[in-house]
Design a protein around this motif. Structure first.
Motif, PDB file in Angstrom:
ATOM      1  N   SER A   5       1.016  -0.808   0.021  1.00  0.00           N
ATOM      2  CA  SER A   5       0.162  -0.212   0.068  1.00  0.00           C
ATOM      3  C   SER A   5       0.411   1.665   0.075  1.00  0.00           C
ATOM      4  N   ASP A   6       1.885   1.345   0.799  1.00  0.00           N
ATOM      5  CA  ASP A   6       2.607   2.261   0.934  1.00  0.00           C
ATOM      6  C   ASP A   6       3.400   2.671  -0.230  1.00  0.00           C
ATOM      7  N   GLN A   7       4.221   1.460  -1.157  1.00  0.00           N
ATOM      8  CA  GLN A   7       4.787   1.575  -2.119  1.00  0.00           C
ATOM      9  C   GLN A   7       3.941   1.992  -3.563  1.00  0.00           C
ATOM     10  N   ARG A   8       2.102   1.559  -3.704  1.00  0.00           N
ATOM     11  CA  ARG A   8       1.278   2.601  -4.326  1.00  0.00           C
ATOM     12  C   ARG A   8       1.363   3.841  -4.313  1.00  0.00           C
ATOM     13  N   ALA A   9       1.191   4.112  -3.307  1.00  0.00           N
ATOM     14  CA  ALA A   9       0.974   5.559  -2.924  1.00  0.00           C
ATOM     15  C   ALA A   9       1.935   6.292  -3.455  1.00  0.00           C
ATOM     16  N   GLU A  10       3.810   6.434  -3.163  1.00  0.00           N
ATOM     17  CA  GLU A  10       4.761   7.060  -3.006  1.00  0.00           C
ATOM     18  C   GLU A  10       4.674   6.459  -4.765  1.00  0.00           C
ATOM     19  N   LEU A  11       4.580   5.519  -5.605  1.00  0.00           N
ATOM     20  CA  LEU A  11       4.378   5.610  -6.815  1.00  0.00           C
ATOM     21  C   LEU A  11       3.632   6.962  -7.524  1.00  0.00           C
ATOM     22  N   ALA A  12       2.152   6.622  -7.057  1.00  0.00           N
ATOM     23  CA  ALA A  12       1.433   8.284  -7.281  1.00  0.00           C
ATOM     24  C   ALA A  12       1.930   9.270  -7.033  1.00  0.00           C
ATOM     25  N   ASP A  13       2.357   9.359  -5.669  1.00  0.00           N
ATOM     26  CA  ASP A  13       2.211  10.646  -5.204  1.00  0.00           C
ATOM     27  C   ASP A  13       4.331  10.601  -6.264  1.00  0.00           C
ATOM     28  N   SER A  14       5.401   9.885  -7.085  1.00  0.00           N
ATOM     29  CA  SER A  14       5.794  10.804  -7.438  1.00  0.00           C
ATOM     30  C   SER A  14       5.636  11.135  -8.782  1.00  0.00           C
ATOM     31  N   PHE A  15       4.877  10.493  -9.301  1.00  0.00           N
ATOM     32  CA  PHE A  15       4.021  10.876 -10.672  1.00  0.00           C
ATOM     33  C   PHE A  15       3.598  12.212 -10.484  1.00  0.00           C
ATOM     34  N   ALA A  16       2.935  12.248  -9.781  1.00  0.00           N
ATOM     35  CA  ALA A  16       2.356  13.459  -9.761  1.00  0.00           C
ATOM     36  C   ALA A  16       3.282  15.009  -9.503  1.00  0.00           C
ATOM     37  N   ARG A  17       4.270  14.898  -9.147  1.00  0.00           N
ATOM     38  CA  ARG A  17       5.567  15.688  -8.545  1.00  0.00           C
ATOM     39  C   ARG A  17       5.939  15.694  -9.890  1.00  0.00           C
ATOM     40  N   GLU A  18       6.227  14.480 -10.802  1.00  0.00           N
ATOM     41  CA  GLU A  18       6.514  15.119 -12.072  1.00  0.00           C
ATOM     42  C   GLU A  18       6.061  16.222 -13.094  1.00  0.00           C
ATOM     43  N   LEU A  19       4.706  15.912 -12.613  1.00  0.00           N
ATOM     44  CA  LEU A  19       3.888  16.589 -13.098  1.00  0.00           C
ATOM     45  C   LEU A  19       3.884  18.511 -13.213  1.00  0.00           C
ATOM     46  N   VAL A  20       4.001  18.102 -11.701  1.00  0.00           N
ATOM     47  CA  VAL A  20       4.330  19.771 -11.259  1.00  0.00           C
ATOM     48  C   VAL A  20       5.602  20.168 -11.628  1.00  0.00           C
ATOM     49  N   GLU A  21       6.572  19.179 -11.792  1.00  0.00           N
ATOM     50  CA  GLU A  21       8.102  19.862 -12.365  1.00  0.00           C
ATOM     51  C   GLU A  21       7.546  20.691 -14.058  1.00  0.00           C
ATOM     52  N   ARG A  22       6.922  19.463 -14.515  1.00  0.00           N
ATOM     53  CA  ARG A  22       6.938  20.361 -16.103  1.00  0.00           C
ATOM     54  C   ARG A  22       5.748  20.821 -15.711  1.00  0.00           C
ATOM     55  N   TYR A  23       4.951  21.282 -15.360  1.00  0.00           N
ATOM     56  CA  TYR A  23       3.840  21.811 -15.638  1.00  0.00           C
ATOM     57  C   TYR A  23       3.309  23.162 -15.233  1.00  0.00           C
ATOM     58  N   GLY A  24       3.489  23.146 -13.938  1.00  0.00           N
ATOM     59  CA  GLY A  24       3.729  23.648 -13.196  1.00  0.00           C
ATOM     60  C   GLY A  24       2.245  23.989 -12.012  1.00  0.00           C
ATOM     61  N   VAL A  25       1.469  23.246 -12.615  1.00  0.00           N
ATOM     62  CA  VAL A  25       0.349  22.625 -12.696  1.00  0.00           C
ATOM     63  C   VAL A  25      -0.007  22.624 -10.788  1.00  0.00           C
ATOM     64  N   ALA A  26      -1.826  22.367 -10.448  1.00  0.00           N
ATOM     65  CA  ALA A  26      -1.278  22.097  -8.820  1.00  0.00           C
ATOM     66  C   ALA A  26      -2.336  20.783  -9.251  1.00  0.00           C
ATOM     67  N   VAL A  27      -2.004  19.256  -8.546  1.00  0.00           N
ATOM     68  CA  VAL A  27      -2.380  18.186  -8.702  1.00  0.00           C
ATOM     69  C   VAL A  27      -2.198  16.961  -7.726  1.00  0.00           C
ATOM     70  N   ASP A  28      -3.645  16.612  -7.858  1.00  0.00           N
ATOM     71  CA  ASP A  28      -4.643  15.924  -6.677  1.00  0.00           C
ATOM     72  C   ASP A  28      -4.646  14.371  -7.308  1.00  0.00           C
ATOM     73  N   VAL A  29      -4.314  13.757  -5.847  1.00  0.00           N
ATOM     74  CA  VAL A  29      -4.030  12.143  -6.067  1.00  0.00           C
ATOM     75  C   VAL A  29      -4.817  11.443  -5.448  1.00  0.00           C
ATOM     76  N   ALA A  30      -5.695  10.947  -5.535  1.00  0.00           N
ATOM     77  CA  ALA A  30      -6.761   9.833  -4.594  1.00  0.00           C
ATOM     78  C   ALA A  30      -6.765   8.783  -5.160  1.00  0.00           C
ATOM     79  N   VAL A  31      -5.629   7.801  -4.077  1.00  0.00           N
ATOM     80  CA  VAL A  31      -5.887   6.405  -4.119  1.00  0.00           C
ATOM     81  C   VAL A  31      -5.984   4.908  -3.822  1.00  0.00           C
TER      82      VAL A  31
END
Length: 275
Positions: free
Chosen positions: A1-27
């Protein structure tokens, strides 16, 4: 469960860095009536960039580049937005595969289509939430029927491919065994072939030495013939010179005789007039 949440969070952070947007993640966990493997995440982004204002509040900026029209993106030196979508799919595949590797899992995902991967497999249709709900209740749908037929055809195609591969492997095995036999025969023949090669080389060397000797003898004979011709030419030239000298002497003596005869006749003519 923790690894799945970490993976989703890392993907969201990549989007933030790339586009400067706010990202909402729900696992999300799998649904009670669905596939118990269906762990998934919902990832939502703002369509505009987000910054922190002077008062600490969030402030929306311009549209994110992925939201711009292709014409506007071209004026900014950017490619088409579809290219960004492909890059995001590749980003997710990379992050997911890295996470699978860290977790010691052999499974991997590929963001490319079957055709791009070179797979002879028909893709299934996306079913969607409503179709999935009907299928879970035991009601067959056109999309579900289509996917079941595709899975059956893919399974049959896979059997054909596996059979062809097995047949090819057997053919390759037979070929390798044949090559091993040929290699063994060549190994046994190698000493005899090497001996014949040495004999051929020795014979060739003898002929080469003989040819060199014949060539050297021919060269010496040609030189001797040249010297003899030059000697003969010198002798002939000397004889010709001597003949010319002798002829000149004879002509001079002849002229002297004629002159003496003329003088004698002149004296005799003078005596006759004196008497």
């Amino acid at each position: 469960s923790d690894q799945r949440a970490e993976l989703a969070d890392s993907f969201a952070r990549e989007l933030v860095e790339r586009y400067g947007v706010a990202v909402d993640v729900a696992v999300h966990l799998p649904g009670a009536e669905g596939d118990d493997r269906n762990h998934h995440a919902h990832v939502l982004t703002t369509t505009r960039t987000v910054e922190r204002g002077a008062d600490g509040k969030l402030v929306f900026g311009d549209k994110a580049t992925i939201e711009l029209s292709d014409k506007k993106r071209a004026s900014m030196g950017l490619g088409k937005s579809a290219d960004d979508v492909t890059e995001i799919r590749q980003l997710w595949a990379t992050l997911a595969n890295n996470a699978l590797e860290r977790a010691g899992q052999e499974a991997r995902i590929d963001h490319r289509s079957n055709a791009e991967q070179g797979l002879d497999r028909v893709p299934e249709r996306h079913m969607g939430q409503n179709v999935v709900a009907l299928e879970r209740k035991g009601r067959r749908t056109p999309t579900g029927n289509h996917n079941r037929q595709v899975r059956a055809e893919n399974a049959q195609r896979a059997e054909v491919i596996d059979f062809a591969l097995a047949k090819m492997e057997r053919a390759i095995k037979v070929m390798r065994e044949g090559l091993d036999k040929v290699a063994g025969a060549l190994d046994r023949l190698a000493p005899a072939l090497q001996q014949r090669r040495q004999q051929a080389e020795e014979k060739a060397n003898r002929w080469l030495m003989f040819a060199k000797g014949v060539g050297a003898g021919a060269t010496k004979k040609a030189e001797a013939d040249r010297l003899q011709r030059e000697q003969e030419q010198r002798i002939a030239a000397e004889k010709e010179r001597q003949r010319a000298i002798e002829k000149a002497r004879e002509e001079a003596a002849h002229k002297e005789r004629l002159r003496a005869l003329g003088a004698q006749r002149g004296r005799e003519s003078s005596r006759g007039r004196g008497r």
